[in-house]
Enzyme design. Structure first.
Site, PDB file in Angstrom:
ATOM      1  N   SER A 174       0.836  -1.203   0.000  1.00  0.00           N
ATOM      2  CA  SER A 174       0.000   0.000   0.000  1.00  0.00           C
ATOM      3  C   SER A 174       0.864   1.243   0.000  1.00  0.00           C
ATOM      4  CB  SER A 174      -0.855  -0.028   1.267  1.00  0.00           C
ATOM      5  OG  SER A 174      -1.488   1.200   1.468  1.00  0.00           O
TER       6      SER A 174
ATOM      7  N   TYR B  17      -2.207  -1.062  10.843  1.00  0.00           N
ATOM      8  CA  TYR B  17      -2.429  -1.598   9.501  1.00  0.00           C
ATOM      9  C   TYR B  17      -1.237  -1.255   8.592  1.00  0.00           C
ATOM     10  CZ  TYR B  17      -3.865  -1.842   4.665  1.00  0.00           C
ATOM     11  OH  TYR B  17      -3.875  -2.105   3.322  1.00  0.00           O
TER      12      TYR B  17
ATOM     13  N   LYS C  10       1.807  -3.704   6.548  1.00  0.00           N
ATOM     14  CA  LYS C  10       2.233  -3.695   5.142  1.00  0.00           C
ATOM     15  C   LYS C  10       3.744  -3.439   5.047  1.00  0.00           C
ATOM     16  CE  LYS C  10      -1.634  -4.766   3.458  1.00  0.00           C
ATOM     17  NZ  LYS C  10      -1.803  -6.085   2.880  1.00  0.00           N
TER      18      LYS C  10
END
Ligand code: NAD
Ligand code: WQD
Length: 338
Positions: free
Chosen positions: A124, A149, A153
Site C-alpha cells: 500500500s 495496519y 504492510k
C-alpha cells in the site's frame, strides 16, 4: 498456469480473478470470507465463463495450504488476504499483526517447502513516510506509519525482501496500491464494505443512493487547490491488470521488486464529488467536517517505473471510476446480499 489467490473473494481479489482468467491463467482461491462473500466468485465465473476452485479457510491454516498444494500444481501466488481497516487496526492492533503477518509467513513457509517461490504481495501507499515530496517514487522514504495496519504492510514487505535476499530462487513483487475505486463494468462485482464506509468512494455512492444522509468532507483547509485532500484514485480493473503484468515480470526475474500502482493524477475530495454527480446525474449532499486524524493533504504516485518495467499503465479515467462505481452500487444496493 495455476495462480493461488489468497483473499480472492474480496474486492481487489475478485477483480483480479477476472483479469487472470481473461489472460489465460487459472485462479485457485483461498479465503476465509471474514470480509467478503463467496457470491463474488460465482459472479466472476458468470463474467468470464471460467471455473474457480475455492477453498474456504484461513491462510494461517498450514494444513489447508498443504492440501491446496497437494491437490493443485501452483505456479505462483498473489497474496491479497489481510485485514485492511485503518481505524480498526488502531483499536485491535494484535488482531491485525496476527492476521496479516502470520498469514504472510505461513504462506511463504508452505511455498518454500513446495518449491514455489514466486509471490506478489498487496502492499500500500501507506508504507510511504508522510514527509515525502510528491509524487511518490518507489525510492521515496518509507516508514513512520501512522497506524498498525500500515505497519503490517511495511513489515510484510520487509519479510518478503529478506526472504528473497536469503534465497536467490525467490521472486517477490511488492505492489504498492494507491486508492482503488470503481467496479467491473458489468456491475456484477464491486466493493461492499460492512457497516459505515471508511473510504471516500463507497461513502459517496452510499450517499447518492440514500443510505447515508450526507458525506462529511474531512477538512477544507489543506494546502491543496480547493482545500480538500488530494489522492491518486485508481480504477480497480486497472489495478487488477497490474497484477497480470506483475506475474509476467515475476516469471522472468528473481529477487525483490517494488512497484507503485497508481495513475499519477491527484483528485481532491470535491473533484470526486462533483465528477460523481455530473457523470451519474445524481446528488451527493455534503458538509465540511473537521480534518480526520492521520490524513495527509496530498498523496499521489509516480507510476513511471511500472510503466517502464512492467509495461503497465492505468487506462481508465475519473469518469470511468465514477460511472462504474454507480453502476455497481445501483444494481446491488446491498452488495452481494441482494
Ligand atoms: P477485502 O477485505 O475486500 O479483501 C481481502 C480478503 O481477504 C477478504 O475476502 C477476506 O475475507 C480475506 N481474508 C482476510 N484475512 C484472511 C485470512 N487470514 N485468511 C483467508 N482470507 C482472509 O480487501 P481488498 O480491498 O480487496 O484488499 C486486498 C488487499 O489489498 C489487502 O491486503 C489490503 O490490505 C490491500 N490494499 C487494499 C487497498 C484498498 O484501499 N482497498 C489499498 C492498498 C492495499
Ligand atoms: C480519501 C480522501 C479523506 C472519507 C486509505 C488507507 C490506505 C489505503 C487506501 C489500504 C481523504 C477524504 C474520506 C469520508 C472524506 N488502504 N474522505 N470523507 O485515507 O487516502 O487511504 O485507503 O491500504 O492505507 O489509509 O483513503 O478513501 O479513506 O480517503 O472527506 O467520508 O477522502 O480525508 O482526503 P485514504 P480514503
Amino acid at each position: 498456469m495455476n495462480v493461488l489467490v489468497t483473499g480472492g473473494a474480496g474486492y481487489i481479489g475478485s477483480h483480479t480473478c477476472v483479469e487472470l482468467i481473461e489472460a489465460g491463467y487459472q485462479p485457485i482461491v483461498i479465503d476465509n470470507l471474514c470480509n467478503s462473500s463467496a457470491k463474488s466468485l460465482q459472479r466472476v465465473q458468470q463474467i468470464t465463463g471460467g471455473q474457480i476452485p475455492f477453498y474456504q479457510g484461513d491462510v494461517r491454516d498450514e494444513a489447508l495450504l498443504n492440501r491446496i498444494f497437494d491437490e493443485n500444481t501452483i505456479g505462483c501466488a498473489i497474496h491479497f488476504a489481510g485485514l485492511k481497516a485503518v481505524g480498526e487496526s488502531v483499536e485491535k492492533p494484535l488482531e491485525y499483526y496476527e492476521n496479516n503477518l502470520c498469514a504472510t509467513m505461513t504462506l511463504c513457509r508452505v511455498m518454500a517447502k513446495r518449491g514455489v517461490k514466486k509471490l506478489i504481495f498487496s502492499s500500500s501507499a501507506t508504507v510511504y513516510s508522510g514527509d515525502n515530496e510528491m509524487p511518490l517514487r518507489e525510492t521515496s522514504k518509507t516508514g513512520n506509519c501512522t497506524n498498525p495496519y500500515g505497519w503490517t504492510k511495511y513489515m510484510g514487505e520487509q519479510i518478503l525482501r529478506d526472504i528473497a535476499k536469503a534465497d536467490p530462487a525467490w521472486s517477490v513483487v511488492n505492489l504498492r496500491y494507491f486508492n482503488p475505486v470503481g467496479a467491473h463494468e458489468s456491475g456484477l462485482i464491486g466493493e461492499h464494505p460492512n457497516g459505515i464506509p471508511n473510504n471516500l468512494m463507497p461513502y459517496i455512492s452510499q450517499t447518492a443512493i440514500g443510505k447515508r444522509d450526507h458525506l462529511n468532507v474531512f477538512g477544507n483547509d489543506y494546502p491543496t487547490p480547493d482545500g480538500t485532500g488530494v489522492r491518486d484514485y485508481i480504477h480497480v480493473v486497472d489495478l487488477a491488470k497490474g497484477h497480470v503484468a506483475a506475474i509476467e515480470y515475476l516469471m522472468q526475474h528473481t529477487g525483490e521488486g517494488v512497484f507503485n500502482l497508481g495513475t499519477g493524477h491527484g483528485y481532491s475530495v470535491l473533484d470526486m464529488v462533483h465528477a460523481f454527480e455530473s457523470v451519474n446525474g445524481v446528488k451527493v449532499p455534503y458538509v465540511i467536517a473537521p480534518r480526520r486524524a492521520g490524513d495527509l493533504p496530498t498523496c499521489y504516485a509516480d507510476p513511471g517505473k511500472s510503466r517502464e518495467v512492467l509495461g503497465w499503465t492505468a487506462g481508465r479515467d475519473q469518469n470511468d471510476m465514477c460511472r462504474d462505481t454507480w453502476n455497481w452500487q445501483s444494481k446491488n444496493p446491498n452488495g452481494y446480499d441482494d
